[in-house]
Design a protein around this motif. Structure first.
Motif, PDB file in Angstrom:
ATOM      1  N   GLY A  18       5.207  -1.071  -0.885  1.00  0.00           N
ATOM      2  CA  GLY A  18       4.801  -2.449  -1.220  1.00  0.00           C
ATOM      3  C   GLY A  18       3.453  -2.913  -0.282  1.00  0.00           C
ATOM      4  N   LYS A  19       3.503  -2.378   0.905  1.00  0.00           N
ATOM      5  CA  LYS A  19       2.266  -2.657   1.778  1.00  0.00           C
ATOM      6  C   LYS A  19       1.306  -1.618   1.246  1.00  0.00           C
ATOM      7  CE  LYS A  19       5.528  -2.643   5.929  1.00  0.00           C
ATOM      8  NZ  LYS A  19       5.765  -2.047   6.975  1.00  0.00           N
ATOM      9  N   VAL A  20       1.335  -0.754   0.767  1.00  0.00           N
ATOM     10  CA  VAL A  20       0.247   0.017   0.063  1.00  0.00           C
ATOM     11  C   VAL A  20      -0.281  -0.693  -1.067  1.00  0.00           C
ATOM     12  CG1 VAL A  20      -0.535   2.031  -0.985  1.00  0.00           C
ATOM     13  CG2 VAL A  20       1.107   2.497   0.900  1.00  0.00           C
ATOM     14  N   HIS A  21       0.681  -1.043  -2.086  1.00  0.00           N
ATOM     15  CA  HIS A  21       0.155  -2.071  -3.179  1.00  0.00           C
ATOM     16  C   HIS A  21      -0.675  -3.139  -2.684  1.00  0.00           C
ATOM     17  CE1 HIS A  21       2.781  -0.388  -6.947  1.00  0.00           C
ATOM     18  NE2 HIS A  21       2.549   0.545  -5.942  1.00  0.00           N
ATOM     19  N   SER A  22      -0.207  -3.796  -1.612  1.00  0.00           N
ATOM     20  CA  SER A  22      -0.953  -4.982  -1.126  1.00  0.00           C
ATOM     21  C   SER A  22      -2.177  -4.856  -0.739  1.00  0.00           C
ATOM     22  CB  SER A  22       0.254  -5.843  -0.094  1.00  0.00           C
ATOM     23  OG  SER A  22       1.641  -6.040  -0.634  1.00  0.00           O
ATOM     24  N   ARG A  23      -2.280  -3.790   0.295  1.00  0.00           N
ATOM     25  CA  ARG A  23      -3.618  -3.325   0.796  1.00  0.00           C
ATOM     26  C   ARG A  23      -4.461  -3.213  -0.484  1.00  0.00           C
ATOM     27  NH1 ARG A  23      -0.268  -0.517   4.684  1.00  0.00           N
ATOM     28  NH2 ARG A  23      -0.761   1.382   3.832  1.00  0.00           N
ATOM     29  N   ALA A  24      -4.085  -2.563  -1.696  1.00  0.00           N
ATOM     30  CA  ALA A  24      -4.901  -2.045  -2.691  1.00  0.00           C
ATOM     31  C   ALA A  24      -5.325  -3.321  -3.220  1.00  0.00           C
ATOM     32  CB  ALA A  24      -4.097  -0.994  -3.737  1.00  0.00           C
TER      33      ALA A  24
END
Length: 402
Positions: A18-24
């Motif tokens: 979820g953090k990776v998606h948010s940063r993307a």
């Protein structure tokens, strides 16, 4: 960037992915300013209050909640990222489609082909855009290899082999998390790692038509972990052990379909979650009548190419990716400065948002997920029957076809 198009984003599950998606999402306007897209982080959901607060206070979501339905029912949310554990993917994916939300969902979409097909049916009925977390296909080296196969630089593709060997479960006393329980995870390494490898082969070379598979469980018991606490990386010495219900290793012989770019090519694919040594050795080799290529995710900014059968420079040459390879020049001005895992997710987010906007549909989609799931489920069927299993073709994929 004048008058950027704002797209409301909802997130379900605030774990690592979820953090990776948010940063993307946050990186898209920076990396691709010419697109005029501005993701707005509206609301995130997690069953943990701590993680929900983190989404609001650190990741930058305007609101947070403990109920994922609040995300799906929010009128300000246009697209949803589904990053929950595997056993919730199909349930949430279907709910997102029924709510009319375009969704970016991590793999495996379902615990086998049947659940994945149910998500496909819901997405079709609702007419929503979908993107699947097949991130490795976006590596610039992979995109370049796809082009070499398509333009005939390697000649007729005769055979290939690929592996995804990881060590995340190589510790025998690694905790019995949900990943090892069939009712929660479905298959083991088939859905977790092999699905990526199958998608990659189909993306660059073409659909897999039939398989003969084999699986094994190396560690048949693991120490019990308390549900909801810790991960499969935790080591538990002593204590009660319970059975591992899915496979640690999977392998298959494959033949590509007659409409594949690499029509009729044969090969082998293997995946293991208990290998000692490889950390994330996700690699493939593709051989043709005029040349061959190799790529490994552990050195994702390089590829090895051998073209031609004559001269003083036969054999493989190591190529560093740079501008002109996939989306590389959106991240760095020259070769030698490598891209990373998060960058692949930025490319994935870009493709998802463009597809949502009705522009170029170069994103992976629910049909790609169904296609990969059918191959992986066929391996289990082949293991039981000791026979080759034909794969039902899937329409509307992004597989490399003639």
């Amino acid at each position: 960037m004048a008058n950027p198009k704002t797209i409301g984003v909802g997130l379900i599950s605030v774990g690592w992915m979820g953090k990776v998606h948010s940063r993307a999402y946050q990186a898209v306007p920076v990396v691709y300013p010419e697109l005029g897209l501005k993701p707005r982080l509206v609301i995130a959901a997690d069953t943990s209050q701590e993680r929900a607060d983190y989404a609001r206070d650190v990741l930058g979501y305007e609101r947070s909640t403990l109920d994922y339905n609040d995300v799906l029912n929010d009128p300000e949310v246009d697209v949803v990222s589904i990053c929950a554990p595997n056993f919730l993917h199909a349930e949430i994916g279907i709910a997102a489609a029924k709510a009319g939300k375009a969704f970016w969902i991590e793999k495996p979409v379902g615990r086998g082909a049947a659940e994945t097909e149910a998500v496909q049916a819901a997405a079709e009925e609702a007419g929503v855009v979908s993107t699947i977390g097949f991130n490795y296909r976006h590596a610039p080296a992979v995109e370049h290899i796809k082009g070499l196969i398509a333009d005939g630089s390697l000649g007729r593709i005769t055979n290939l082999r690929g592996t995804f060997f990881a060590d995340y479960s190589s510790e025998p006393n690694g905790a019995l998390s949900w990943r090892f329980i069939r009712g929660l995870a479905g298959s083991g390494v088939l859905g977790d790692l092999m699905g990526h490898l199958v998608d990659l082969v189909q993306y660059v070379a073409g659909p897999i038509a039939e398989v003969s598979g084999i699986t094994s469980t190396v560690y048949t018991e693991r120490p019990v972990a308390q549900m909801g606490q810790g991960t499969h990386f935790d080591v538990i010495e002593g204590g009660e052990k319970k059975p591992v219900e899915n496979e640690d290793y999977a392998g298959m012989l494959i033949r590509l379909s007659d409409d594949a770019v690499a029509a009729g090519a044969i090969g082998t694919l293997e995946a293991s979650r208990v290998a000692v040594g490889p950390r994330a050795s996700y690699n493939f080799e593709i051989y043709g009548t005029e040349g061959s290529v190799k790529w490994d995710f552990q050195r994702m900014n390089e590829l090895e190419v051998a073209i031609g059968r004559k001269g003083n420079h036969l054999g493989y040459q190591r190529i560093m990716v740079g501008p002109g390879f996939g989306d590389f020049d959106h991240f760095h001005p020259g070769a030698g400065t490598g891209m990373g895992y998060d960058d692949l997710k930025v490319i994935e987010a870009k493709k998802f948002l463009l597809a949502y906007q009705g522009q170029e549909a170069k994103n992976s989609n629910i049909y790609d997920a169904v296609s990969a799931a059918r191959v992986c489920s066929a391996v289990e069927e082949s293991m039981e029957t000791k026979q080759w299993v034909a794969i039902a073709p899937t329409n509307h994929t992004t597989s490399a076809k003639r």
